[in-house]
Design a protein around this motif. Structure first.
Motif, PDB file in Angstrom:
ATOM      1  N   THR A 203      -5.546   0.699  -0.744  1.00 47.68           N
ATOM      2  CA  THR A 203      -5.611  -0.562  -0.019  1.00 47.68           C
ATOM      3  C   THR A 203      -5.308  -1.714  -0.975  1.00 47.68           C
ATOM      4  O   THR A 203      -5.108  -1.506  -2.177  1.00 47.68           O
TER       5      THR A 203
ATOM      6  N   ARG B 236       0.798  -1.223   0.000  1.00 46.75           N
ATOM      7  CA  ARG B 236       0.000   0.000   0.000  1.00 46.75           C
ATOM      8  C   ARG B 236       0.833   1.277   0.000  1.00 46.75           C
ATOM      9  O   ARG B 236       0.480   2.245  -0.678  1.00 46.75           O
TER      10      ARG B 236
ATOM     11  N   SER C 164     -13.790  -1.592   0.983  1.00 47.38           N
ATOM     12  CA  SER C 164     -13.323  -0.325   1.560  1.00 47.38           C
ATOM     13  C   SER C 164     -14.135   0.848   1.034  1.00 47.38           C
ATOM     14  O   SER C 164     -14.578   1.707   1.805  1.00 47.38           O
TER      15      SER C 164
END
Length: 209
Positions: free
Chosen positions: A141, A59, A149
Motif C-alpha cells: 500500500t 502499488r 493497514s
C-alpha cells in the motif's frame, strides 16, 4: 529611557527564543508523526501478495516486484462493492498492468470485499485466506498508509495465525517525512492518515500504537 529600551529588547529576545524553540518542537514532533506512519515489515515466502485498492501507479509495481521475487505467491486485488475513482482508480486495467510487469494472469485473484475502506479489504482478505489456506500475507500500500493497514489487518486476522507483512509502495517523487508539510502529496496524506487512525480506533477498536 535606557532602562525601558533594555526591557523591550529583553522581551523581544525572549519571544524570539520562545519562537525558535516552538519551531524546533513543531519540526521534531511532526517529523516523528510522519515517520511513524511508514512501516516496512517483510515476511519470508508469502503465500499471497495483496495490493490494496486505488493508487495503482504506486502499488502495482511493488506488488509485481514482490511477485517476481516470490513466484509461488498469489497476487490479490481487492474489488469494492461499488467502484469509484477514489476506491479503485484503475480497476479495469490492473490485471493487464500486472501482466505487463511480468505477473502471469493465472496467479492473480480478485477479492470481492464485503465493506468499504481498509477494514472491508481486510475482512475480504480474511475470508480468502481461510478458504485458500494462506498463512503468510504481504500487503502492499502507499507509504503513509502502511501503519494503519498493518494494524487493521492484524486486528481483523486476530486468532487466525496468519502472519501479516506490509511493504510501502514506490512514490515518485519520493515522500519527505522529515519535511512533509512542504510537499503536496505528503501534506495531503499525513493529516488524513492520523485522522483515519483515530477513526479506526473509535469505530473498529484498531489499536493506535
Amino acid at each position: 529611557m535606557r532602562h525601558a529600551s533594555a526591557l523591550r529588547k529583553g522581551r523581544r529576545s525572549r519571544w524570539l527564543v520562545a519562537l525558535m524553540l516552538g519551531l524546533v518542537v513543531f519540526v521534531v514532533c511532526t517529523s516523528w508523526m510522519s515517520h511513524a506512519l511508514v512501516i516496512h515489515r517483510p515476511i519470508p515466502a508469502p503465500d499471497a501478495i495483496l495490493s490494496l485498492g486505488s493508487h495503482e501507479w504506486e502499488r502495482l509495481p511493488v506488488a509485481a516486484r514482490l511477485a517476481r521475487k516470490h513466484p509461488a505467491a498469489l497476487v490479490l486485488l481487492t474489488e469494492p462493492p461499488i467502484v469509484t475513482p477514489f476506491n479503485c482508480h484503475d480497476c479495469a486495467n490492473r490485471i493487464d498492468r500486472l501482466r505487463q510487469m511480468g505477473v502471469a494472469e493465472e496467479r492473480i485473484r480478485l477479492l470481492a470485499i464485503p465493506g468499504t475502506g481498509t477494514h472491508g479489504e481486510a475482512r475480504g482478505a480474511r475470508v480468502f485466506a481461510s478458504e485458500s489456506g494462506v498463512r503468510r500475507l504481504m500487503i502492499v500500500t502507499s507509504p503513509y498508509h502502511t501503519r494503519r493497514s498493518l494494524a487493521v489487518f492484524r486486528k481483523v486476522f486476530e486468532g487466525t495465525g496468519v502472519d501479516i507483512g506490509v511493504a510501502p509502495a514506490a512514490v515518485d517523487p519520493p515522500i519527505q517525512p522529515s519535511r512533509w508539510w512542504l510537499a503536496p502529496y505528503d501534506r495531503a496524506y499525513v493529516p488524513y492518515e492520523w485522522a483515519a487512525i483515530v477513526y479506526y480506533w473509535w469505530e473498529y477498536g484498531v489499536p493506535i500504537n
